[in-house]
Structures are given as structure tokens and as C-alpha cells.
Design an enzyme around this catalytic site. Structure first.
Site, PDB file in Angstrom:
ATOM      1  NE  ARG A   2      -3.396   2.893   1.099  1.00 19.49           N
ATOM      2  CZ  ARG A   2      -4.244   3.541   0.331  1.00 19.49           C
ATOM      3  NH1 ARG A   2      -4.575   3.054  -0.849  1.00 19.49           N
ATOM      4  NH2 ARG A   2      -4.786   4.673   0.720  1.00 19.49           N
ATOM      5  CG  HIS A  31      -1.784   5.471   3.819  1.00 13.84           C
ATOM      6  ND1 HIS A  31      -3.103   5.127   3.645  1.00 13.84           N
ATOM      7  CD2 HIS A  31      -1.773   6.467   4.747  1.00 13.84           C
ATOM      8  CE1 HIS A  31      -3.863   5.873   4.432  1.00 13.84           C
ATOM      9  NE2 HIS A  31      -3.082   6.701   5.104  1.00 13.84           N
ATOM     10  CB  CYS A  60      -4.396  11.654   5.823  1.00 12.84           C
ATOM     11  SG  CYS A  60      -5.942  12.561   6.075  1.00 12.84           S
ATOM     12  CD  GLN A 104      -8.308   4.546   1.147  1.00 11.50           C
ATOM     13  OE1 GLN A 104      -7.532   5.499   1.101  1.00 11.50           O
ATOM     14  NE2 GLN A 104      -8.923   4.090   0.066  1.00 11.50           N
ATOM     15  CD  GLU A 144      -1.953  16.153   5.713  1.00 17.99           C
ATOM     16  OE1 GLU A 144      -3.146  15.805   5.680  1.00 17.99           O
ATOM     17  OE2 GLU A 144      -1.116  15.664   6.498  1.00 17.99           O
ATOM     18  NE  ARG A 154      -7.191  13.761  -3.695  1.00 15.12           N
ATOM     19  CZ  ARG A 154      -8.358  13.778  -4.320  1.00 15.12           C
ATOM     20  NH1 ARG A 154      -8.537  14.595  -5.344  1.00 15.12           N
ATOM     21  NH2 ARG A 154      -9.341  12.983  -3.932  1.00 15.12           N
ATOM     22  CB  THR A 181     -11.676  16.859  -2.988  1.00 14.65           C
ATOM     23  OG1 THR A 181     -12.667  16.245  -2.163  1.00 14.65           O
ATOM     24  CG2 THR A 181     -10.324  16.733  -2.309  1.00 14.65           C
ATOM     25  CG  ASP A 194      -2.798  13.363  -6.831  1.00 18.18           C
ATOM     26  OD1 ASP A 194      -1.726  13.590  -6.236  1.00 18.18           O
ATOM     27  OD2 ASP A 194      -3.382  12.266  -6.780  1.00 18.18           O
ATOM     28  NE  ARG A 235      -1.754  11.839  -3.860  1.00 17.22           N
ATOM     29  CZ  ARG A 235      -2.760  11.010  -3.605  1.00 17.22           C
ATOM     30  NH1 ARG A 235      -2.811  10.359  -2.451  1.00 17.22           N
ATOM     31  NH2 ARG A 235      -3.722  10.840  -4.495  1.00 17.22           N
ATOM     32  CE  LYS A 282      -1.965   6.160  -3.774  1.00 26.51           C
ATOM     33  NZ  LYS A 282      -2.448   5.667  -2.466  1.00 26.51           N
TER      34      LYS A 282
END
Length: 245
Positions: free
Chosen positions: A99, A101, A104, A120, A143, A145, A165, A177, A179, A205
């Protein structure tokens, strides 16, 4: 990282140098430290994971004494670093779940119901344990995204006034986004060469792992903890951010 010499005690280097791995990225380095035993309370049961953390820097050296000597002057507490929790025989096991992750603060720490991040996080750890082997990468600087905690707080204010969002991030001048998974994928490759199954609903991802040549055998979804507080957020993930239902 500020280069300032600090005298090490005689046994410090001998205890640490076998636990540090250099991942050389040419002009940059990722220093991976671990594994460290980490007993975790997961749904009322104590599960022992192996914990790693990593640090990215422009200072590339295989002299780990030099790396350790500079830690006390680097003020790392002012910056975020990432982690990975490993369970089972991650290096050699035939089939492993992972994962990626994103940190957050509100969901993971405070248990906020405005998102599904806390659910999650815990659920993916549970899935990895039940599967028998895997790893959870906990990614710093992701944080909101990629917009940061302070900006996320302002985005929440916009969301309380009708923005979704994506609209909130874009209203503050950010992309939806931003990231990046490059460093996490380098750490994954350093820990495991066999294929992995990615726990995600986010095709970005999957694309990041495929583009980096990471060994990927498939995907398993992770939905849940739907409530009146995050229903719009989850629908926006699918309708605007391209998440897979």
C-alpha cells in the site's frame, strides 16, 4: 543536510552501520534505515511489523559514519520523512501486498470522517497481515494530495462552502494531485525484486509503478467507511480524480 561534525561514541557506528542502506540516485541519495521491530496495536491485537524509515539528501556517500555524524545538526524534526512497515517474508515471499499510503494528519491521527484515509491505513495493514506478507509505505509530503497541511485547512474551508475536493485545491492555485512516488518505488525495489499486488483505487499509483519498471502483478481495491461526512469526497474521487470503483 548541514555538514557539521559530531563525535560519535565508540559503539554507535558498530550498532547502526549494518542497518543503513544507500540507494544511489546519482546526484542524490536515499538512506534507508531498518529493519526495526515495531509491535503495533491493530484492531486490539498486537502485530509485530518491521519498520524502516528513509531520508533523501544531495549528500551521497557510503561512509555511514559521516551520515550519522551530521544527524544532530540537520534539524530533521522540521521536515517530514517517510516510512515503510513490512510484514512477513517481504524480500522472498512469492506473493506480497503493498500500500502506498499518503500522510493524512486529520484522518490518520485524529480519525476524521471527512475522508477515508484513517480507515484505509488500518484496513490495508490488516489486509497485509491476513495475506501473510506485504508492506505499507507511509509517504511524507503528500498531505492534501501534495498541497500541505496549512493549505489543506484552507481547502477544507472552501469545501464547507460548496467546493468539492478538486475545486478546492484548484481554487487555491494547486493541481488536483501533485504527489510523487519515485522515492518510495526506489525503496520498494531495494527491499523486494519479486512482483507485488498494489492495494489502491487510484490508477495514478498503478501508472507510477509501471512507468518505473516496478514488479507489479495486479491491484486490489480498498473502499469502505462511507458516511454522510465523506460521501461527496468519495464520489469526487471517482468522478473527477479517476479513481476505480
Amino acid at each position: 543536510m548541514i555538514m557539521e561534525q559530531v563525535q560519535l561514541k565508540a559503539d554507535v557506528l558498530s550498532l547502526l552501520e549494518d542497518k543503513i542502506k544507500l540507494i544511489n540516485k546519482g546526484t542524490e541519495a536515499i538512506y534507508l534505515v531498518g529493519p526495526i521491530k515495531l509491535p503495533v496495536n491493530l484492531y486490539g491485537e498486537t502485530i509485530e511489523f518491521k519498520w524502516y524509515s528513509w531520508l533523501k539528501t544531495e549528500h551521497v556517500t557510503e561512509d555511514f559514519q559521516q551520515v550519522i555524524q551530521h544527524l544532530s545538526s540537520a534539524k530533521l524534526a522540521e521536515f517530514q520523512q517517510s516510512s515503510v512497515l513490512v510484514y512477513g517474508d517481504f524480500e522472498y515471499g512469492d506473493d506480497a501486498l503493498i500500500r502506498m499510503h499518503s500522510i493524512c494528519h486529520t484522518g490518520d491521527i485524529f480519525g476524521s470522517k471527512r475522508c477515508d484515509c484513517g480507515f484505509q491505513l488500518r484496513q490495508s495493514m490488516k489486509m497485509i497481515v491476513e495475506h501473510g506478507t506485504g508492506a505499507l509505505f507511509y509517504l511524507a509530503n503528500h498531505e492534501g494530495r501534495g498541497i500541505g497541511l496549512f493549505s489543506k485547512a484552507m481547502a477544507y474551508i472552501l469545501q464547507e462552502n460548496g467546493y468539492d475536493t478538486v475545486e478546492a485545491n484548484e481554487g487555491l492555485g494547486f493541481a488536483d494531485d501533485t504527489r510523487n512516488y519515485d522515492d518510495a518505488i526506489e525503496v520498494l525495489k531495494a527491499l523486494r525484486s519479486k512482483p507485488v499486488t498494489l492495494i489502491t483505487n487510484n490508477p495514478k499509483k498503478l501508472k507510477a509503478l509501471k512507468n518505473a519498471g516496478a514488479p507489479l502483478s495486479g491491484r486490489t481495491p480498498l473502499w469502505g467507511d462511507v458516511s454522510e461526512y465523506n460521501e461527496k469526497y468519495l464520489k469526487t474521487k471517482v468522478n473527477k480524480s479517476g479513481h476505480l470503483e
